[in-house]
Design a protein around this motif. Structure first.
Motif, mmCIF file in Angstrom:
data_model
loop_
_atom_site.group_PDB
_atom_site.id
_atom_site.type_symbol
_atom_site.label_atom_id
_atom_site.label_comp_id
_atom_site.label_asym_id
_atom_site.label_seq_id
_atom_site.Cartn_x
_atom_site.Cartn_y
_atom_site.Cartn_z
ATOM 1 N N ARG A 59 0.837 -1.200 0.000
ATOM 2 C CA ARG A 59 0.000 0.000 0.000
ATOM 3 C C ARG A 59 0.868 1.244 0.000
ATOM 4 N N GLN A 63 1.210 4.187 -2.931
ATOM 5 C CA GLN A 63 1.023 5.608 -2.607
ATOM 6 C C GLN A 63 2.233 6.422 -3.061
ATOM 7 N N ILE A 66 2.291 6.794 -6.926
ATOM 8 C CA ILE A 66 1.299 7.769 -7.396
ATOM 9 C C ILE A 66 1.812 9.183 -7.159
ATOM 10 N N GLU A 67 2.369 9.418 -5.985
ATOM 11 C CA GLU A 67 2.880 10.746 -5.658
ATOM 12 C C GLU A 67 4.091 11.109 -6.519
ATOM 13 N N GLN A 71 0.549 12.744 -9.576
ATOM 14 C CA GLN A 71 -0.907 12.614 -9.710
ATOM 15 C C GLN A 71 -1.568 12.826 -8.354
ATOM 16 N N GLN A 72 -2.751 13.350 -8.414
ATOM 17 C CA GLN A 72 -3.536 13.560 -7.202
ATOM 18 C C GLN A 72 -4.604 12.478 -7.113
ATOM 19 N N VAL A 73 -4.647 11.843 -5.972
ATOM 20 C CA VAL A 73 -5.638 10.800 -5.725
ATOM 21 C C VAL A 73 -6.411 11.216 -4.482
ATOM 22 N N PRO A 74 -7.730 11.158 -4.554
ATOM 23 C CA PRO A 74 -8.516 11.543 -3.378
ATOM 24 C C PRO A 74 -8.111 10.732 -2.146
ATOM 25 N N ASN A 75 -8.217 11.368 -0.989
ATOM 26 C CA ASN A 75 -7.891 10.680 0.261
ATOM 27 C C ASN A 75 -8.731 9.412 0.392
ATOM 28 N N ALA A 77 -8.644 6.760 -1.452
ATOM 29 C CA ALA A 77 -8.825 5.966 -2.675
ATOM 30 C C ALA A 77 -7.879 4.774 -2.695
ATOM 31 N N VAL A 78 -6.635 4.994 -2.290
ATOM 32 C CA VAL A 78 -5.675 3.893 -2.257
ATOM 33 C C VAL A 78 -6.105 2.872 -1.206
ATOM 34 N N ALA A 81 -8.963 0.851 -2.597
ATOM 35 C CA ALA A 81 -8.510 -0.113 -3.599
ATOM 36 C C ALA A 81 -7.794 -1.285 -2.933
#
Length: 170
Positions: A59, A63, A66-67, A71-75, A77-78, A81
């Motif tokens: 996990r 994270q 992605i960072e 890219q921005q991922v909503p809090n 979301a990871v 998933a």
């Protein structure tokens, strides 16, 4: 005259029912193969547990990746998933292990179709030999040995005898 309150009686038969044969005992190599399949199922369970224990590191790696791509991922979301992945892993892992054990039980009883299914599963497992933190390789080796055992001569004779004992007699 017969009493209408008593159930009808039929003469006892000394011959077995059609299609019934003497039970056929599995040879030692079929029993060994059965226990090897059980060991393979236990290794699969252990691999599933190890995967679940190490999911936190996965996990964090997801994270970071992605960072690093900006890219921005909503809090959450990871986390969502990963939670879905864990749920699927648990459900399908348990179903796989249960089916594997069930096929081994039917194979031990002389069901040729179960022997074929175990062969197919073993061949397909060769593609995932590196999965499961080394446990996958151990499970594949155990499965291959068990599969070879159930296709050697004494096992073939056992499966043929079980099939013959179930065949209708004329």
């Amino acid at each position: 005259m017969t009493d209408p309150n008593q159930p009808p009686s039929y003469p006892a038969s000394s011959s077995p029912a059609p299609g019934a044969g003497a039970p056929v005992a599995p040879p030692q190599q079929v029993n060994i193969a059965f226990w090897l399949y059980i060991v393979g199922a236990a290794l699969s369970l252990l691999s599933l547990i190890v995967s679940l224990v190490t999911i936190g590191a996965s996990r964090d790696a997801i994270q970071r990746q992605i960072e690093s791509q900006g890219q921005q991922v909503p809090n959450g979301a990871v986390d969502a998933a990963v939670g879905i992945g864990i749920t699927f892993a648990i459900v399908f892992g348990i179903l796989y292990i249960a089916a594997y054990v069930l096929f081994a039980v039917f194979m031990r009883r002389g069901a040729n179709w179960a022997r074929i299914v175990l062969l197919v599963v073993t061949v397909l497992s060769l593609f995932g030999i590196l999965d499961g933190f080394g446990l996958g390789a151990a499970r594949v080796v155990v499965g291959v040995i068990a599969t070879v055992l159930i296709f050697l001569k004494p096992a073939n004779e056992y499966f043929a005898a079980v099939k013959a004992s179930k065949a209708p007699r004329a």
